[in-house]
Design a protein around this motif. Structure first.
Motif, short mmCIF file in Angstrom:
data_model
loop_
_atom_site.label_atom_id
_atom_site.label_comp_id
_atom_site.label_asym_id
_atom_site.label_seq_id
_atom_site.Cartn_x
_atom_site.Cartn_y
_atom_site.Cartn_z
N LYS A 157 -5.32 1.44 3.37
CA LYS A 157 -6.65 1.05 2.93
C LYS A 157 -6.70 -0.44 2.61
O LYS A 157 -5.71 -1.01 2.13
CB LYS A 157 -7.07 1.84 1.69
N VAL A 158 -7.84 -1.03 2.89
CA VAL A 158 -8.07 -2.43 2.54
C VAL A 158 -9.05 -2.47 1.37
O VAL A 158 -10.15 -1.91 1.46
CB VAL A 158 -8.63 -3.23 3.74
N LEU A 159 -8.62 -3.08 0.28
CA LEU A 159 -9.46 -3.17 -0.92
C LEU A 159 -9.73 -4.63 -1.25
O LEU A 159 -9.08 -5.54 -0.73
CB LEU A 159 -8.75 -2.49 -2.10
N TYR A 160 -10.69 -4.84 -2.14
CA TYR A 160 -11.05 -6.19 -2.56
C TYR A 160 -11.03 -6.26 -4.08
O TYR A 160 -11.55 -5.39 -4.76
CB TYR A 160 -12.44 -6.57 -2.03
N GLY A 161 -10.35 -7.26 -4.60
CA GLY A 161 -10.25 -7.44 -6.04
C GLY A 161 -10.51 -8.88 -6.43
O GLY A 161 -10.93 -9.70 -5.59
N PRO A 162 -10.25 -9.25 -7.68
CA PRO A 162 -10.49 -10.62 -8.17
C PRO A 162 -9.75 -11.68 -7.35
O PRO A 162 -10.23 -12.80 -7.20
CB PRO A 162 -9.97 -10.56 -9.61
N SER A 163 -8.57 -11.30 -6.83
CA SER A 163 -7.78 -12.28 -6.06
C SER A 163 -8.05 -12.21 -4.57
O SER A 163 -7.39 -12.85 -3.76
CB SER A 163 -6.29 -12.07 -6.34
N GLY A 164 -9.02 -11.36 -4.18
CA GLY A 164 -9.38 -11.27 -2.77
C GLY A 164 -8.96 -9.97 -2.11
O GLY A 164 -8.77 -8.95 -2.78
N ARG A 165 -8.78 -10.01 -0.80
CA ARG A 165 -8.50 -8.83 0.01
C ARG A 165 -7.02 -8.45 -0.10
O ARG A 165 -6.15 -9.31 -0.04
CB ARG A 165 -8.87 -9.17 1.45
N TYR A 166 -6.75 -7.11 -0.27
CA TYR A 166 -5.36 -6.66 -0.28
C TYR A 166 -5.27 -5.25 0.28
O TYR A 166 -6.26 -4.53 0.36
CB TYR A 166 -4.78 -6.73 -1.70
N LYS A 167 -4.04 -4.86 0.67
CA LYS A 167 -3.81 -3.56 1.29
C LYS A 167 -3.04 -2.64 0.34
O LYS A 167 -2.22 -3.09 -0.45
CB LYS A 167 -2.98 -3.71 2.58
N ILE A 168 -3.32 -1.34 0.48
CA ILE A 168 -2.51 -0.33 -0.21
C ILE A 168 -2.23 0.82 0.76
O ILE A 168 -2.99 1.05 1.72
CB ILE A 168 -3.20 0.23 -1.48
N VAL A 169 -1.12 1.50 0.52
CA VAL A 169 -0.80 2.71 1.29
C VAL A 169 -0.75 3.88 0.32
O VAL A 169 -0.03 3.85 -0.68
CB VAL A 169 0.56 2.58 2.02
N GLU A 170 -1.54 4.91 0.60
CA GLU A 170 -1.54 6.14 -0.18
C GLU A 170 -0.99 7.26 0.68
O GLU A 170 -1.55 7.57 1.73
CB GLU A 170 -2.96 6.51 -0.63
N GLY A 171 0.11 7.88 0.24
CA GLY A 171 0.63 9.03 0.96
C GLY A 171 1.70 8.70 1.98
O GLY A 171 2.28 7.61 1.99
N LYS A 172 1.95 9.64 2.86
CA LYS A 172 3.10 9.62 3.77
C LYS A 172 2.85 8.79 5.02
O LYS A 172 1.87 9.01 5.75
CB LYS A 172 3.44 11.06 4.17
N ASP A 173 3.74 7.85 5.27
CA ASP A 173 3.66 6.99 6.45
C ASP A 173 4.45 7.64 7.59
O ASP A 173 5.66 7.79 7.51
CB ASP A 173 4.24 5.61 6.09
N LEU A 174 3.75 8.01 8.67
CA LEU A 174 4.38 8.67 9.82
C LEU A 174 4.51 7.75 11.03
O LEU A 174 4.83 8.21 12.13
CB LEU A 174 3.57 9.92 10.22
N THR A 175 4.27 6.46 10.85
CA THR A 175 4.16 5.56 12.01
C THR A 175 5.46 5.38 12.79
O THR A 175 5.42 5.01 13.96
CB THR A 175 3.64 4.18 11.57
N VAL A 176 6.62 5.61 12.15
CA VAL A 176 7.88 5.41 12.88
C VAL A 176 8.49 6.74 13.35
O VAL A 176 9.61 6.79 13.82
CB VAL A 176 8.91 4.63 12.03
N VAL A 177 7.73 7.83 13.22
CA VAL A 177 8.20 9.13 13.71
C VAL A 177 8.39 9.07 15.23
O VAL A 177 7.52 8.60 15.95
CB VAL A 177 7.18 10.24 13.33
N LYS A 178 9.53 9.57 15.69
CA LYS A 178 9.85 9.53 17.12
C LYS A 178 9.60 10.85 17.83
O LYS A 178 9.46 10.88 19.05
CB LYS A 178 11.32 9.13 17.31
N TRP A 179 9.59 11.94 17.05
CA TRP A 179 9.49 13.26 17.66
C TRP A 179 8.45 14.11 16.92
O TRP A 179 8.46 14.17 15.70
CB TRP A 179 10.84 13.99 17.62
#
Length: 455
Positions: A359-381
């Motif tokens: 997710k991309v959020l916006y706060g006092p210091s500007g735009r920033y990213k967070i990850v909530e939950g399980k990252d499956l992007t490097v799954v091979k099978w």
């Protein structure tokens, strides 16, 4: 005929026996399967086991099959029912829940914070097989956790309790439960420090207690007459198989679509790049169980995801005919088409609930990213198991379209496996039994998994 090992999968309705030989050779062999009805509710599960053995013998062209060893997995009589109680939902409760799910439990209730009267009554009504109490990092919060322990120890339930909270309280908790005449097992804290999960010890103890419980349950008392080795919850066996296999072929997910539930097991740490955006720790081995997504018992829930009228239109039938086409084992072309559509929706929904989001959020210091939950992007099978994905012709295609690629929505970008991830199908439908085998025969079970998956 005598075989080295039989592994029985005792389901809620069907018991399947799998035969293996050559366990002390470089090339162990899967000989075949036999099945019979599960007879736990008739008062003796061994009746169904014997019927499955008879069918196995027939399929192998033998009069009888003898065995040296027998292991088993079980989800009969509702499987392993647990309730989980912690302090802060996103911390100790989450850790305890991950441990229970990874062990193969069906979690019937979860509470955070002080236990209330209605919480305690709900536990009594559920009648779980095991209760897990967590709470507090080591040498942290004590008061609420100990009060919860007092309340649980006073429940009129004869079952094992597990304590996996603040280590400083462990001796007091143990003394409290023993004074009440309760069985209490102490384990390492499931959440010993902030942002640190420690769920493997809990998972192992839960499976051990399950085996002790299941052999005493109604209909299962005679199980030791036939089973010589381990008995573990079927979903826990799938997880064991996934973990053993991942040690050889790297990061993977296993999707198990059944008649009552759809389970997703993932074994991955995610990408290093995205890990710095995680707002809460995730276990390497994660299981989610979707109790509302079953292609037979819970088919109506799946249909309601899109609406009965639209679902029927997609199949090319009317709403009235649709009712007659939902079968536990589809045989006609129309029945198979309905089952495929149910499986497709179950896979898409279950993976969407399992996967984390960027997710991309916006706060006092500007735009920033967070990850909530399980990252499956490097799954091979991406592995498909369960009756639906292994027996339907479009199982591979359903996984290809339902799991891979990026689907962006307003809630964030799901961290799904990329296009290079490969689809595998458990052709012999024995991922769970091979997971049970891996407890004693890890190399042999992985060899047979690779054979079933053709990898």
């Amino acid at each position: 005929m005598k075989v080295d090992l039989l592994v029985a999968e005792i389901g809620s309705t069907t018991t399947v026996i799998n035969a293996f030989t050559g366990l002390n050779s470089p090339k162990p062999k899967f000989l075949g399967q036999g099945q019979g009805p599960t007879t736990v509710y008739q008062g003796d599960v061994t009746v169904g086991l014997e019927m499955a053995l008879e069918q196995l013998a027939q399929s192998l062209g033998e009069e009888k099959v003898d065995y040296t060893q027998m292991f088993a997995t079980s989800s009969a009589a509702g499987g392993l029912k647990m309730t989980v109680h912690g302090l802060v939902y996103d911390m100790t409760v989450k850790a305890a829940k991950e441990a229970a799910l990874g062990a193969g439990a069906v979690i019937r209730d979860v509470t955070a914070g002080p236990l209330k009267e209605d919480d305690l009554q709900r536990i009594i009504d559920i009648g779980p097989n095991i209760v897990l109490l967590a709470g507090g990092v080591d040498y942290g919060e004590e008061e609420i956790v100990f009060e919860n322990a007092k309340k649980l120890a006073s429940l009129p339930l004869d079952l094992p309790f597990i304590y996996g909270g603040n280590i400083k309280l462990a001796p007091k908790v143990e003394k409290l439960f023993k004074e009440k005449g309760k069985t209490i097992v102490l384990i390492e804290n499931v959440y010993p420090k902030i942002d640190e999960l420690n769920i493997v010890p809990a998972r192992e103890v839960i499976q051990q207690l399950f085996e002790e419980h299941i052999t005493k349950g109604p209909g299962m008392e005679k199980i030791r007459q036939m089973v010589t080795g381990t008995i573990i919850p079927t979903p826990g066996a799938v997880m064991k198989g996934a973990i053993a296999l991942s040690e050889e072929i790297e990061d993977l997910i296993v999707i198990d679509v059944g008649g009552a539930t759809t389970d997703v097991h993932s074994v991955t740490d995610g990408s290093e790049e995205l890990s710095r955006f995680l707002i809460a720790p995730e276990p390497r081995e994660k299981r989610t169980v979707e109790g509302d997504l079953g292609v037979y018992i819970n088919s109506e829930n799946i249909i309601n995801l899109v609406g009965k009228e639209k679902f029927a239109q997609n199949i090319g039938v009317d709403k009235e005919e649709l009712k007659t086409l939902i079968k536990p084992i589809p045989t006609t072309a129309k029945e198979k088409k309905v089952s495929e559509e149910l499986t497709k929706l179950a896979v898409e929904t279950a993976i969407n609930r399992h996967v984390g989001k960027l997710k991309v959020l916006y706060g006092p210091s500007g735009r920033y990213k967070i990850v909530e939950g399980k990252d499956l992007t490097v799954v091979k099978w991406i592995i498909g198991t369960g009756g639906a994905l292994t027996r339907l012709e479009r199982g591979r295609e359903i996984l290809e379209k339902g799991v891979k690629g990026k689907r962006v929505n307003i809630k964030g970008e799901p961290l799904l496996p990329g296009e290079k991830a490969k689809i595998l199908i458990d052709r012999h439908y024995n991922m769970a039994v091979l997971g049970a085998m891996s407890v004693k025969y890890p190399k042999e079970s992985v060899h047979l998994m690779r054979e079933s998956l053709q990898v």
